[in-house]
Motif scaffolding. Structure first.
Motif, PDB file in Angstrom:
ATOM      1  N   VAL A  55       0.843  -1.203   0.000  1.00  0.00           N
ATOM      2  CA  VAL A  55       0.000   0.000   0.000  1.00  0.00           C
ATOM      3  C   VAL A  55       0.875   1.248   0.000  1.00  0.00           C
ATOM      4  CG1 VAL A  55      -1.732   1.309   1.277  1.00  0.00           C
ATOM      5  CG2 VAL A  55      -1.905  -1.180   1.132  1.00  0.00           C
ATOM      6  N   ARG A  56       1.945   1.199   0.794  1.00  0.00           N
ATOM      7  CA  ARG A  56       2.839   2.350   0.866  1.00  0.00           C
ATOM      8  C   ARG A  56       3.511   2.587  -0.488  1.00  0.00           C
ATOM      9  NH1 ARG A  56       8.086   3.422   4.746  1.00  0.00           N
ATOM     10  NH2 ARG A  56       7.866   5.689   4.731  1.00  0.00           N
ATOM     11  N   ASN A  57       4.063   1.506  -1.037  1.00  0.00           N
ATOM     12  CA  ASN A  57       4.773   1.588  -2.315  1.00  0.00           C
ATOM     13  C   ASN A  57       3.866   2.173  -3.411  1.00  0.00           C
ATOM     14  OD1 ASN A  57       7.046  -0.799  -3.922  1.00  0.00           O
ATOM     15  ND2 ASN A  57       6.511   1.264  -4.477  1.00  0.00           N
ATOM     16  N   TYR A  58       2.658   1.630  -3.530  1.00  0.00           N
ATOM     17  CA  TYR A  58       1.794   2.045  -4.633  1.00  0.00           C
ATOM     18  C   TYR A  58       1.175   3.414  -4.392  1.00  0.00           C
ATOM     19  CZ  TYR A  58       2.722  -2.805  -5.362  1.00  0.00           C
ATOM     20  OH  TYR A  58       3.388  -3.994  -5.477  1.00  0.00           O
ATOM     21  N   THR A  59       1.011   3.773  -3.122  1.00  0.00           N
ATOM     22  CA  THR A  59       0.501   5.121  -2.854  1.00  0.00           C
ATOM     23  C   THR A  59       1.539   6.165  -3.245  1.00  0.00           C
ATOM     24  OG1 THR A  59      -0.864   4.268  -1.062  1.00  0.00           O
ATOM     25  CG2 THR A  59      -0.524   6.637  -1.118  1.00  0.00           C
ATOM     26  N   ILE A  60       2.796   5.919  -2.905  1.00  0.00           N
ATOM     27  CA  ILE A  60       3.858   6.858  -3.303  1.00  0.00           C
ATOM     28  C   ILE A  60       3.841   7.019  -4.824  1.00  0.00           C
ATOM     29  CG2 ILE A  60       6.353   7.212  -3.441  1.00  0.00           C
ATOM     30  CD1 ILE A  60       6.546   5.635  -0.743  1.00  0.00           C
ATOM     31  N   GLY A  61       3.782   5.886  -5.517  1.00  0.00           N
ATOM     32  CA  GLY A  61       3.749   5.939  -6.982  1.00  0.00           C
ATOM     33  C   GLY A  61       2.539   6.706  -7.489  1.00  0.00           C
ATOM     34  N   ASP A  62       1.407   6.470  -6.859  1.00  0.00           N
ATOM     35  CA  ASP A  62       0.176   7.112  -7.322  1.00  0.00           C
ATOM     36  C   ASP A  62       0.205   8.620  -7.089  1.00  0.00           C
ATOM     37  OD1 ASP A  62      -2.319   6.499  -8.597  1.00  0.00           O
ATOM     38  OD2 ASP A  62      -3.302   7.181  -6.766  1.00  0.00           O
ATOM     39  N   MET A  79       0.896  -1.974 -13.798  1.00  0.00           N
ATOM     40  CA  MET A  79       0.985  -2.929 -12.682  1.00  0.00           C
ATOM     41  C   MET A  79       1.051  -4.345 -13.243  1.00  0.00           C
ATOM     42  SD  MET A  79       1.039  -3.511  -9.395  1.00  0.00           S
ATOM     43  CE  MET A  79       0.692  -1.902  -8.716  1.00  0.00           C
ATOM     44  N   GLY A  80       1.788  -5.202 -12.555  1.00  0.00           N
ATOM     45  CA  GLY A  80       1.891  -6.592 -12.992  1.00  0.00           C
ATOM     46  C   GLY A  80       2.282  -7.481 -11.822  1.00  0.00           C
ATOM     47  N   TRP A  81       2.641  -8.714 -12.146  1.00  0.00           N
ATOM     48  CA  TRP A  81       2.841  -9.724 -11.096  1.00  0.00           C
ATOM     49  C   TRP A  81       4.131 -10.493 -11.334  1.00  0.00           C
ATOM     50  CZ3 TRP A  81      -0.716  -8.600  -7.665  1.00  0.00           C
ATOM     51  CH2 TRP A  81      -1.858  -7.941  -8.121  1.00  0.00           C
ATOM     52  N   LEU A 114      -6.432  -4.460  -4.367  1.00  0.00           N
ATOM     53  CA  LEU A 114      -5.838  -3.189  -4.798  1.00  0.00           C
ATOM     54  C   LEU A 114      -6.893  -2.181  -5.256  1.00  0.00           C
ATOM     55  CD1 LEU A 114      -2.688  -4.114  -6.938  1.00  0.00           C
ATOM     56  CD2 LEU A 114      -2.730  -2.645  -4.924  1.00  0.00           C
ATOM     57  N   GLN A 115      -7.963  -2.684  -5.826  1.00  0.00           N
ATOM     58  CA  GLN A 115      -8.956  -1.789  -6.436  1.00  0.00           C
ATOM     59  C   GLN A 115      -9.427  -0.653  -5.519  1.00  0.00           C
ATOM     60  OE1 GLN A 115      -9.505  -1.735  -9.549  1.00  0.00           O
ATOM     61  NE2 GLN A 115      -8.985  -3.770 -10.306  1.00  0.00           N
ATOM     62  N   PRO A 116      -9.785  -0.932  -4.251  1.00  0.00           N
ATOM     63  CA  PRO A 116     -10.344   0.149  -3.422  1.00  0.00           C
ATOM     64  C   PRO A 116      -9.376   1.294  -3.161  1.00  0.00           C
ATOM     65  CG  PRO A 116     -10.564  -2.004  -2.344  1.00  0.00           C
ATOM     66  CD  PRO A 116      -9.748  -2.213  -3.553  1.00  0.00           C
ATOM     67  N   LEU A 117      -8.087   1.086  -3.400  1.00  0.00           N
ATOM     68  CA  LEU A 117      -7.127   2.147  -3.092  1.00  0.00           C
ATOM     69  C   LEU A 117      -7.216   3.320  -4.056  1.00  0.00           C
ATOM     70  CD1 LEU A 117      -4.007   0.036  -2.157  1.00  0.00           C
ATOM     71  CD2 LEU A 117      -5.228   1.618  -0.667  1.00  0.00           C
ATOM     72  N   GLY A 118      -7.883   3.114  -5.174  1.00  0.00           N
ATOM     73  CA  GLY A 118      -8.067   4.223  -6.112  1.00  0.00           C
ATOM     74  C   GLY A 118      -6.792   4.615  -6.830  1.00  0.00           C
ATOM     75  N   LEU A 119      -5.951   3.620  -7.133  1.00  0.00           N
ATOM     76  CA  LEU A 119      -4.687   3.912  -7.816  1.00  0.00           C
ATOM     77  C   LEU A 119      -4.946   4.189  -9.290  1.00  0.00           C
ATOM     78  CD1 LEU A 119      -2.663   0.985  -6.233  1.00  0.00           C
ATOM     79  CD2 LEU A 119      -2.680   3.372  -5.493  1.00  0.00           C
ATOM     80  N   PRO A 779      -7.266  11.392  -3.619  1.00  0.00           N
ATOM     81  CA  PRO A 779      -7.965  11.789  -4.842  1.00  0.00           C
ATOM     82  C   PRO A 779      -9.484  11.672  -4.759  1.00  0.00           C
ATOM     83  CG  PRO A 779      -6.927   9.646  -5.126  1.00  0.00           C
ATOM     84  CD  PRO A 779      -6.455  10.164  -3.802  1.00  0.00           C
ATOM     85  N   HIS A 780     -10.004  10.765  -3.934  1.00  0.00           N
ATOM     86  CA  HIS A 780     -11.464  10.597  -3.912  1.00  0.00           C
ATOM     87  C   HIS A 780     -12.154  11.819  -3.311  1.00  0.00           C
ATOM     88  CE1 HIS A 780      -9.615   6.527  -3.573  1.00  0.00           C
ATOM     89  NE2 HIS A 780     -10.509   6.208  -4.491  1.00  0.00           N
ATOM     90  N   ILE A 781     -11.692  12.222  -2.130  1.00  0.00           N
ATOM     91  CA  ILE A 781     -12.307  13.391  -1.500  1.00  0.00           C
ATOM     92  C   ILE A 781     -12.013  14.627  -2.345  1.00  0.00           C
ATOM     93  CG2 ILE A 781     -10.372  13.909   0.072  1.00  0.00           C
ATOM     94  CD1 ILE A 781     -12.373  14.724   2.188  1.00  0.00           C
ATOM     95  N   GLY A 782     -10.867  14.628  -2.980  1.00  0.00           N
ATOM     96  CA  GLY A 782     -10.512  15.739  -3.854  1.00  0.00           C
ATOM     97  C   GLY A 782     -11.477  15.861  -5.021  1.00  0.00           C
ATOM     98  N   GLN A 783     -11.793  14.713  -5.605  1.00  0.00           N
ATOM     99  CA  GLN A 783     -12.724  14.693  -6.733  1.00  0.00           C
ATOM    100  C   GLN A 783     -14.087  15.251  -6.300  1.00  0.00           C
ATOM    101  OE1 GLN A 783     -11.674  13.133  -9.830  1.00  0.00           O
ATOM    102  NE2 GLN A 783     -13.480  14.147 -10.676  1.00  0.00           N
ATOM    103  N   ALA A 784     -14.544  14.802  -5.129  1.00  0.00           N
ATOM    104  CA  ALA A 784     -15.872  15.197  -4.647  1.00  0.00           C
ATOM    105  C   ALA A 784     -15.913  16.679  -4.275  1.00  0.00           C
ATOM    106  CB  ALA A 784     -16.246  14.340  -3.442  1.00  0.00           C
ATOM    107  N   LEU A 785     -14.892  17.161  -3.557  1.00  0.00           N
ATOM    108  CA  LEU A 785     -14.914  18.555  -3.094  1.00  0.00           C
ATOM    109  C   LEU A 785     -14.726  19.534  -4.243  1.00  0.00           C
ATOM    110  CD1 LEU A 785     -12.975  18.462   0.300  1.00  0.00           C
ATOM    111  CD2 LEU A 785     -15.439  18.565  -0.110  1.00  0.00           C
TER     112      LEU A 785
END
Length: 872
Positions: A55-62, A79-81, A114-119, A779-785
């Motif tokens: 979560v930390r790694n992908y949030t930094i990237g996002d 993203m891949g595996w 991963l989906q709910p993180l909004g990456l 980004p989610h709250i940002g989108q809404a506000l």
RNA sequence: GCCCGGAUGAUGAAACAGGUAGACAUACCGGACUUAAAAUCCGGAGCCGCAAGGCGUGCGGGUUCGACUCCCGCUCCGGGCACCA
């Protein structure tokens, strides 16, 4: 439609993600007209569980991907595996499910997590290394490299478990014993394929100089790993006639100490050792003992140094003196010549060895005013910078470099040595005696030898319906896999059953993201587009500082030289993120064994100062012991499942906490209270926006006109903050300080009266900027506000705020007054005051006069914009 | 053993180029609001001291007008060491 008063993350996060999906906001398309930005996080191993490190790694990237998109860049975030590897085989053994099945299930599961993180990931480029349409290109490249001689076969040493009759990874050897069988591990020599990374050693070393976007420590680690050293390769001629190789070669960086050699030591695997042991049972037994234990270098370097004389002698190349030849368990067969010249007086390890076995110690270099003693080692004995030759005949008085030159010249004259560049880097052994990996595309033919599989027969598909037994690879028990015919002569032949090191797949996946759909070639011109100048940002754990990053740099050059791309350095900028750690709690059972309790099930008690004084389990209220702060892991049961937190607070809170709690390169300590605090902050932003939207103001302020002094000061802070946040996101990659600056701005906003019309317009300007500045992180709250603040405008396509230089202007500034380097007071002074005026004003202050105590100022130092230091 | 990092209040941290040590947050203490609690808001706080002031960035030295920051020597913790990924 009216704005919702309450911040309900689940609702707005779903809506935002639906919106991004509908508008293909994350899709990366090759288009001209704007700079590209390729942002990459290291791909995960699909263990089945998304953990906080991911979560930390992908949030930094996002955050970086979204920020750069707001700067108008064309962003790719794929993203891949990293799907091959040992854990799938271990799981297969436990669950009786084939590794392929287990792995694919995990990929599906982790993708869902991963989906709910909004990456902002372009999922159309997703790849898995275990897919034949991925690894077929690896096999294709392998055959090309094999034909070019960049891959070759030689003997390599592995850990052999004599009970389980299988090769073990270093990780599976615990204290020299097999992890399952407990048997004493032996070293065993088997044929393996090697990639000639040493052919690129010089280029890989030189390339480090160009990597200015990498942490200095990583460049240094790689430099030391490659380990270029210039030394002398020289020969001791054997006194005995029996050994067919008359010369015993050694490599040394300390040829200046050659006159001090008192013995020579060879590795246990050295041919000379084998030769000498033929009619020496004691030596044979010693060599057998040396072959016990793991092949890991850390074990090798910490074991007790032991040796035994071979009974053979060699002649010193310059003096002709007879020198005994020993077998030493500390001599590495894989480095240099597998033999070393020993100079006990000037090498600490040789010194200890000589003392242990009563071998002569002969001083041949000296340092002025330092006395040599054979009784104990002193630092200067090994110091090549201060020392000059002594007791060395014609070389006496020469310093290190001169002595090396002179001795090398004399050795060359005698035909017994020359200067040589030596690398610590060794060729990369890529054969693995394991099942769950990419099959090596080679067929062994009795007549034609090792024949690469022709292109039209690729891929060599790994059979997926197998049973794992824990003893050897199932491939070697599957005639339907290994029975084949020679591609050259057509005779029956045997297919290679080893697979490739999984590091091979991870050495080029970042290139394939540019063209994952190409089924006619490994790579195409889209790599040149996305990877031009290197991947703009690579993010991953520091634990990959050497191996993965070095192999990836090597592989990029291999595909470059195969003519596929025009790139040498794959990663322009590198960010090495720290680990996610959490406190541990445990209880001892009757047998003294620790039972770890998850931090989520523990309550920590504090005293009236907030210091922790103890902890109890939530379940029974009984005390538990507090352990250390450790990396989140299953074994210590201190992991926190990201999903639990997302369910409770929403993804934005989790993302915000992760970015706020510490800078990305440091380890991040988990804190429930910190998460709560992140949520509180988002709720506060929401409330502020709600109150403002209720005022009905929609036009943003765009200058200082009509503002009170107090409001002007807030507007200055706003534009200072924009500058700081841009610097933190773009240059420093430090998100915690950006968030802190925004919090400070909101604190200042709370203290400012914005009730008039000009104030309302300023509030609009400020809130728009704050929401956009926070957008990359939340980004989610940002989108809404943003939709509320600027109806009809899509935050995901908005530009990042820019600082207005006019807002930054300031009439008066505050300077600190120091007397003798100690802070004594401060003054306000016009921003344009010159040094003389500042000095005069400073000397006139009450604080300065008090602490100068009537003495004259010896010196006054004025640091513009900062302070005045008066020295008395 | 070798290579590379790190250590700052009760806690996570900030100080970006040698120039106000502790921003921002968490925990804590006090107050307001409330029937009460939660939530929210306001205030306090590095340590010692009544104060003036002194001390303070793992430990010991050094350079400098000035050191968390640079140099030398340690201690402890973490990462890597070629088959964990």
């Amino acid at each position: 439609m009216f704005m919702q008063e309450k911040y309900i993350p689940a609702e707005i996060e779903r809506a935002a993600q639906d919106h991004w999906r509908a508008t293909a906001a994350d899709r990366a398309v090759e288009v001209g007209g704007k700079p590209k930005y390729y942002c990459l996080s290291m791909f995960p191993y699909p263990s089945g569980w998304l953990h906080m490190g991911h979560v930390r790694n992908y949030t930094i990237g996002d955050v970086l991907a979204r920020y750069h998109r707001m700067l108008g860049e064309n962003v790719l975030q794929p993203m891949g595996w990293d799907a091959f590897g040992m854990p799938a085989e271990n799981a297969a053994l436990v669950n009786q499910t084939p590794p392929a099945h287990w792995t694919r299930q995990n990929i599906d599961g982790m993708k869902q997590q991963l989906q709910p993180l909004g990456l902002s990931i372009d999922w159309q480029r997703e790849l898995a290394t275990c897919a034949p349409d991925y690894y077929r290109w690896e096999q294709w490249l392998f055959t090309r490299l094999f034909e070019k001689g960049l891959i070759y076969k030689k003997q390599g040493t592995v850990n052999w478990d004599p009970v389980d009759q299988t090769v073990l990874a270093n990780e599976q050897v615990i204290d020299g014993h097999g992890w399952r069988s407990g048997a004493l591990i032996e070293k065993r020599e088997i044929p393996m394929y090697y990639m000639k990374i040493t052919a690129y050693a010089e280029e890989l070393l030189a390339g480090l100089e160009t990597l200015t976007g990498w942490p200095e420590e990583v460049r240094l680690m790689q430099k030391n790993w490659i380990g270029k050293s210039v030394g002398v390769r020289l020969a001791f001629v054997l006194a005995e006639e029996t050994y067919p190789e008359q010369k015993l070669w050694v490599f040394t960086t300390r040829a200046d100490t050659l006159m001090g050699v008192t013995f020579v030591a060879v590795a246990a695997e050295h041919p000379l050792a084998t030769h000498a042991a033929k009619d020496n049972p004691a030596l044979a037994a010693f060599i057998a003992e040396c072959k016990k234990g793991s092949v890991a270098e850390a074990d090798f370097a910490t074991m007790e140094k032991k040796g035994m004389p071979t009974g053979l002698f060699a002649r010193h190349p310059l003096t002709g003196e007879k020198i005994p030849v020993w077998v030493g368990n500390y001599v590495l067969m894989g480095y240099g010549e597998g033999a070393v010249m020993a100079v006990p007086a000037h090498d600490e390890r040789d010194f200890a060895f000589a003392q242990k076995y009563s071998l002569p110690i002969k001083q041949v270099i000296g340092v002025t005013n330092e006395a040599f003693s054979v009784d104990h080692w002193q630092e200067w004995y090994g110091d090549k910078h201060r020392a000059v030759c002594v007791n060395s005949g014609k070389y006496d008085g020469l310093a290190h470099a001169e002595a090396v030159e002179a001795i090398a010249a004399d050795l060359a004259l005698a035909g017994l040595g020359e200067k040589e560049v030596q690398w610590r880097l060794r060729d990369w052994g890529v054969s693995r005696q394991r099942y769950w990996g990419c099959p090596i595309p080679i067929v062994h033919c009795e007549d034609c030898g090792d024949v690469p599989v022709p292109d039209d027969q690729l891929p060599v598909v790994l059979p997926e319906n197998v049973t794992i037994t824990g003893a050897g690879s199932p491939l070697s028990r599957m005639p339907e896999f290994f029975e084949t015919v020679c591609p050259k002569c057509g005779k029956p032949a045997r297919r290679e059953t080893d697979t490739l090191d999984t590091f091979v797949e991870s050495s080029w996946y970042f290139l394939r993201y540019a063209c994952p759909d190409n089924d006619g070639a490994m790579l195409d011109e889209r790599v040149d587009y996305w990877c031009a100048g290197g991947i703009d940002q690579y993010i991953g754990g520091i634990e990959h500082a050497i191996l993965h990053l070095l192999y990836a740099r090597f592989f990029t050059r291999l595909v470059r030289d195969a003519g596929l791309i025009h790139l040498s350095e794959p990663f322009k900028n590198l960010l090495t993120q720290g680990m996610v750690v959490a406190p541990t709690f445990y209880r001892l059972d009757a047998g003294g064994k620790k039972h770890w309790i998850n931090p989520a099930e523990v309550e920590v008690k504090t005293d009236e100062h907030g210091r922790p004084v103890g902890a109890t389990a939530k379940a029974d209220g009984q005390p538990v012991s507090i352990g250390g702060i450790e990396k989140m892991s299953k074994s210590k049961n201190n992991g926190i499942a990201p999903q639990t937190l997302i369910d409770r607070y929403g993804a934005d809170t989790v993302r915000l906490f992760m970015m706020f709690a510490s800078p990305p390169e440091q380890s991040l300590e988990w804190s429930d209270a910190g998460v709560e605090g992140a949520f509180r902050f988002l709720r506060r932003v929401w409330k502020l926006a709600y109150a403002h939207v209720g005022r009905g103001v929609t036009a943003a302020n765009s200058g200082n006109a009509g503002l009170t002094e107090e409001q002007k000061s807030l507007r200055r802070k706003l534009h200072q903050t924009i500058g700081k946040v841009r610097n933190d996101y773009g240059r420093r990659l430090q998100f915690n300080t950006a968030i802190a600056a925004i919090m400070e701005l909101l604190n200042a906003c709370d203290r400012t009266d914005l009730s008039d019309d000009a104030g309302g317009a300023l509030a609009q300007e400020l809130l728009e900027a704050v929401v956009l500045m926070l957008f990359p992180i939340v980004p989610h709250i940002g989108q809404a506000l943003y939709a509320e603040l600027k109806p009809g405008v899509d935050a995901a396509r908005a530009a990042f705020p820019q600082a207005d230089p006019a807002a930054l202007a300031q009439d008066e500034i505050e300077l600190m007054i120091q007397v003798g380097g100690k802070l004594r007071g401060q003054i306000r002074i016009p921003a344009n005051a010159d040094a003389a005026a500042i000095e005069a004003a400073a000397l006139a202050t009450k604080a300065a006069r008090k602490f100068m105590d009537g003495k004259p100022a010896k010196k006054v130092i004025v640091v513009p914009g900062r302070l005045v230091n008066i020295v008395v």
